[in-house]
Design an enzyme around this catalytic site. Structure first.
Site, PDB file in Angstrom:
ATOM      1  N   ASP A  39       0.824  -1.217   0.000  1.00 52.91           N
ATOM      2  CA  ASP A  39       0.000   0.000   0.000  1.00 52.91           C
ATOM      3  C   ASP A  39       0.861   1.272   0.000  1.00 52.91           C
ATOM      4  O   ASP A  39       1.822   1.382   0.754  1.00 52.91           O
ATOM      5  CB  ASP A  39      -0.888  -0.036   1.260  1.00 52.91           C
ATOM      6  N   THR A  75      -7.123   3.818  -1.197  1.00 54.27           N
ATOM      7  CA  THR A  75      -6.806   2.392  -1.125  1.00 54.27           C
ATOM      8  C   THR A  75      -7.917   1.481  -1.652  1.00 54.27           C
ATOM      9  O   THR A  75      -7.673   0.636  -2.519  1.00 54.27           O
ATOM     10  CB  THR A  75      -6.488   2.021   0.341  1.00 54.27           C
ATOM     11  N   TYR A 158      -9.712  -9.653   7.697  1.00 54.71           N
ATOM     12  CA  TYR A 158      -8.797  -8.531   7.850  1.00 54.71           C
ATOM     13  C   TYR A 158      -8.420  -8.289   9.313  1.00 54.71           C
ATOM     14  O   TYR A 158      -9.282  -8.193  10.186  1.00 54.71           O
ATOM     15  CB  TYR A 158      -9.338  -7.228   7.248  1.00 54.71           C
ATOM     16  N   ASP A 192       2.458   2.758   3.142  1.00 54.78           N
ATOM     17  CA  ASP A 192       1.393   3.742   3.311  1.00 54.78           C
ATOM     18  C   ASP A 192       1.367   4.314   4.736  1.00 54.78           C
ATOM     19  O   ASP A 192       1.283   5.526   4.930  1.00 54.78           O
ATOM     20  CB  ASP A 192       0.039   3.082   3.002  1.00 54.78           C
ATOM     21  N   HIS A 196       1.859   8.291   5.769  1.00 51.89           N
ATOM     22  CA  HIS A 196       0.862   9.130   6.441  1.00 51.89           C
ATOM     23  C   HIS A 196       1.420   9.727   7.724  1.00 51.89           C
ATOM     24  O   HIS A 196       1.209  10.896   8.032  1.00 51.89           O
ATOM     25  CB  HIS A 196      -0.369   8.291   6.832  1.00 51.89           C
ATOM     26  N   ASP A 240      -1.409   0.568  -4.804  1.00 56.81           N
ATOM     27  CA  ASP A 240      -2.673   1.231  -5.132  1.00 56.81           C
ATOM     28  C   ASP A 240      -2.517   2.710  -5.473  1.00 56.81           C
ATOM     29  O   ASP A 240      -3.267   3.248  -6.275  1.00 56.81           O
ATOM     30  CB  ASP A 240      -3.665   1.053  -3.967  1.00 56.81           C
ATOM     31  N   HIS A 241      -1.553   3.368  -4.843  1.00 54.33           N
ATOM     32  CA  HIS A 241      -1.410   4.821  -5.024  1.00 54.33           C
ATOM     33  C   HIS A 241      -0.084   5.273  -4.448  1.00 54.33           C
ATOM     34  O   HIS A 241       0.634   4.490  -3.819  1.00 54.33           O
ATOM     35  CB  HIS A 241      -2.562   5.559  -4.334  1.00 54.33           C
ATOM     36  N   HIS A 339      -2.957  10.951   0.281  1.00 55.66           N
ATOM     37  CA  HIS A 339      -3.210  10.573  -1.111  1.00 55.66           C
ATOM     38  C   HIS A 339      -4.708  10.612  -1.299  1.00 55.66           C
ATOM     39  O   HIS A 339      -5.450  10.761  -0.327  1.00 55.66           O
ATOM     40  CB  HIS A 339      -2.649   9.172  -1.383  1.00 55.66           C
TER      41      HIS A 339
END
Ligand SMILES: *[C@@H]1O[C@H](CO)[C@@H](O)[C@H](O)[C@H]1NC(C)=O
Ligand SMILES: *[C@@H]1O[C@H](CO)[C@@H](O)[C@H](O)[C@H]1NC(C)=O
Ligand SMILES: *[C@@H]1O[C@H](CO)[C@@H](O)[C@H](O)[C@H]1NC(C)=O
Ligand SMILES: *[C@@H]1O[C@H](CO)[C@@H](O)[C@H](O)[C@H]1NC(C)=O
Ligand SMILES: *[C@@H]1O[C@H](CO)[C@@H](O)[C@H](O)[C@H]1NC(C)=O
Ligand SMILES: *[C@@H]1O[C@H](CO)[C@@H](O)[C@H](O)[C@H]1NC(C)=O
Ligand SMILES: *[C@@H]1O[C@H](CO)[C@@H](O)[C@H](O)[C@H]1NC(C)=O
Ligand SMILES: [Zn+2]
Length: 458
Positions: A39, A75, A158, A192, A196, A240-241, A339
């Site tokens: 991620d 995401t 998850y 990710d 952040h 994803d980004h 993002h």
């Protein structure tokens, strides 16, 4: 050399190079495919940090420098686009927080398991099962949800606390123990989380996080090697980004522009989804004039290129912050990195690498669209594509079975051959001109022959 011969050689050369372009695209190798997402892996991290394991992975496979992902660059929308080949407006997972006006249901990252939100599309792990194979997953968004009445054959519910090693261990176990497992998806939260928390400009923290990610790639190669899967299965590593630095100096406070009682916020930053409680055009006017670094759109006027309009779950007003700007109602900066911004921004793009029997070795490509991955994966697996927004033509040259030659290479070869032949011809003529009184019996004859053809050279 004879000038006519020169032309002939050139033409033949050009033709032979062009002809390899038209290949028979039948794929016979239906090896299993493992799709991995790290991620928030921004494409240009590859240039700024060292990744010895990842480098080993793609130097023997394919590297795509930039993947143009889908709007919004968050995401869940992007992981579902990778798995379906659809823009967010067509697969229905439009944001991290959604509201459906017809059913009045809410979607959040912590309450995402209602099939209602996912059933507008069919992800590849379901299609694989419809084709009679098994699919497995470790925490890829949506893989623990009943979609089209199915979950993957094996999956992990998850839980962000489960280590990469354990997720990987389960996936490799499932892949190595059962031949009929053809598709596996593996998800990991880094880089990710670090992006952040510290912001992507904090090179100290990013270097640490990216070293761990690279070590995880090394672990993945090692585990596949140990289980005999390395080199036999196809592996795609992507994301994803990207991520961009935010700052207290780039804050947009909605409370300074509009009264909170005049709207409901469904999702806030950097793309806000707003439901007006007053006359929509009045609210729109206030929001439009709020900050030069934020654009407001009435739903109908959202630019077509974003493919973010045709869905009930898109709210009547959308606010889009400029790169690096943060929308809040009041107060300070929530995150140092973020993002979700316009998907035309390079900072929002991830990369893609691939390795395995289906892929070329040492092949590099500048960019693809993330929706183009889905038709490629269907092709590799030999399963039919569902309707999608991607194109196999954009990615097929990554495959070893596809006979492709870069246009640039063709042009380069033709120009190169032309230069070499012209030089040879020139030198040849020069030599002949230098020995006019040669006693060699055929010298005169050659010169005469050349004279006949002179007009061709003019
Ligand atoms: C491609 O080649 C295979 C086997 O060589 C053949 O069966 C198939 O019909 C060919 N497909 C096309 C589109 O030419
Ligand atoms: C989760 O979402 C469903 C459907 O939107 C809703 O009915 C339920 O109340 C939500 N649960 C929680 C704990 O928010
Ligand atoms: C994953 O593997 C571990 C053992 O490494 C096992 O204890 C766990 O139950 C597995 N999880 C799932 C969802 O199968
Ligand atoms: C990066 O983050 C660490 C931990 O918060 C901090 O000590 C350091 O000053 C930061 N570096 C930069 C360049 O922002
Ligand atoms: C796989 O294992 C073999 C034997 O241990 C080793 O030589 C090889 O380098 C390994 N390959 C990878 C990609 O790790
Ligand atoms: C916001 O609107 C409410 C109701 O219209 C009003 O009572 C309140 O004074 C307004 N607040 C501000 C700060 O304008
Ligand atoms: C994307 O694909 C879906 C499914 O085929 C289609 O309904 C939609 O119109 C496509 N979107 C665009 C912009 O072509
Ligand atoms: Zn994130």
């Amino acid at each position: 050399m004879h000038p006519k011969a020169l032309l002939f050689v050139l033409a033949a050369c050009y033709q032979s190079v062009i002809s390899v372009n038209t290949g028979n695209g039948t794929q016979k190798d239906f090896s299993p495919l493992l799709l991995v997402s790290f991620d928030g892996f921004r494409a240009d991290y590859l240039n700024s940090y060292t990744f010895p394991h990842l480098h080993k992975f793609f130097s023997d496979g394919v590297l795509v420098d930039q993947v143009t992902n889908v709007f919004i660059t968050k995401t869940f929308p992007n992981h579902y686009s990778l798995a379906t080949g659809l823009y967010a407006e067509s697969h229905g997972i439009l944001a991290s927080h959604m509201y459906d006006p017809l059913t009045k249901k809410d979607f959040t990252l912590h309450n995402d398991s209602d099939p209602f939100w996912w059933n507008e599309a069919t992800p590849i792990w379901v299609s694989v099962q419809e084709s009679g194979y098994k699919s497995v997953a470790a925490m890829w968004p949506g893989t623990d949800v009943m979609i089209q009445n199915r979950t993957p054959t094996h999956f992990m519910k998850y839980n962000g606390k489960v280590s990469f090693r354990e997720r990987l261990g389960n996936v490799t176990k499932w892949l190595s123990e059962d031949d009929s497992v053809k598709f596996a998806a593996l998800y990991w939260e880094e880089p990710d989380y670090t992006g952040h928390t510290y912001g992507p400009d904090n090179t100290t923290e990013m270097a640490k996080a990216l070293k761990k990610v690279d070590d995880d790639v090394g672990l993945l190669m090692e585990q596949l090697n140990q289980t005999g899967l390395w080199g036999k299965i196809n592996v795609i590593i992507t994301s994803d980004h990207g991520m961009v630095q935010c700052s207290q100096g780039r804050l947009i406070q909605l409370d300074q522009c509009v009264n909170r009682s005049s709207y409901i916020v469904v999702d806030l930053t950097p793309v806000a989804a707003i439901i007006p409680l007053i006359e929509p055009s009045d609210l729109y006017k206030k929001l439009s004039n709020c900050n030069t670094h934020m654009k407001a759109y009435m739903k109908d006027a959202i630019p077509d290129r974003l493919h973010y309009k045709n869905n009930e779950r898109i709210q009547p007003i959308i606010l889009v912050a400029d790169e690096g700007w943060t929308i809040v109602q009041q107060g300070g900066l929530p995150r140092l990195g973020d993002h979700g911004y316009d998907n035309s921004l390079r900072s929002m793009h991830p990369f893609l690498a691939a390795h395995g029997p289906a892929f070329r070795k040492g092949y590099r490509k500048e960019s693809i669209n993330s929706v183009d991955l889905y038709p490629l994966m269907c092709h590799i697996l030999g399963i039919p594509e569902k309707p999608n927004n991607g194109s196999f033509a954009h990615t097929r040259c990554m495959l070893v079975t596809e006979k492709c030659t870069d246009l640039a290479v063709v042009v380069g070869i033709v120009i190169g051959v032309f230069i070499v032949l012209t030089t040879i011809t020139f030198l040849f003529r020069l030599m002949k001109n230098r020995e006019p009184s040669s006693s060699r019996p055929f010298a005169r004859l050659e010169l005469q022959e050349d004279d006949d053809d002179d007009p061709l050279l003019d």
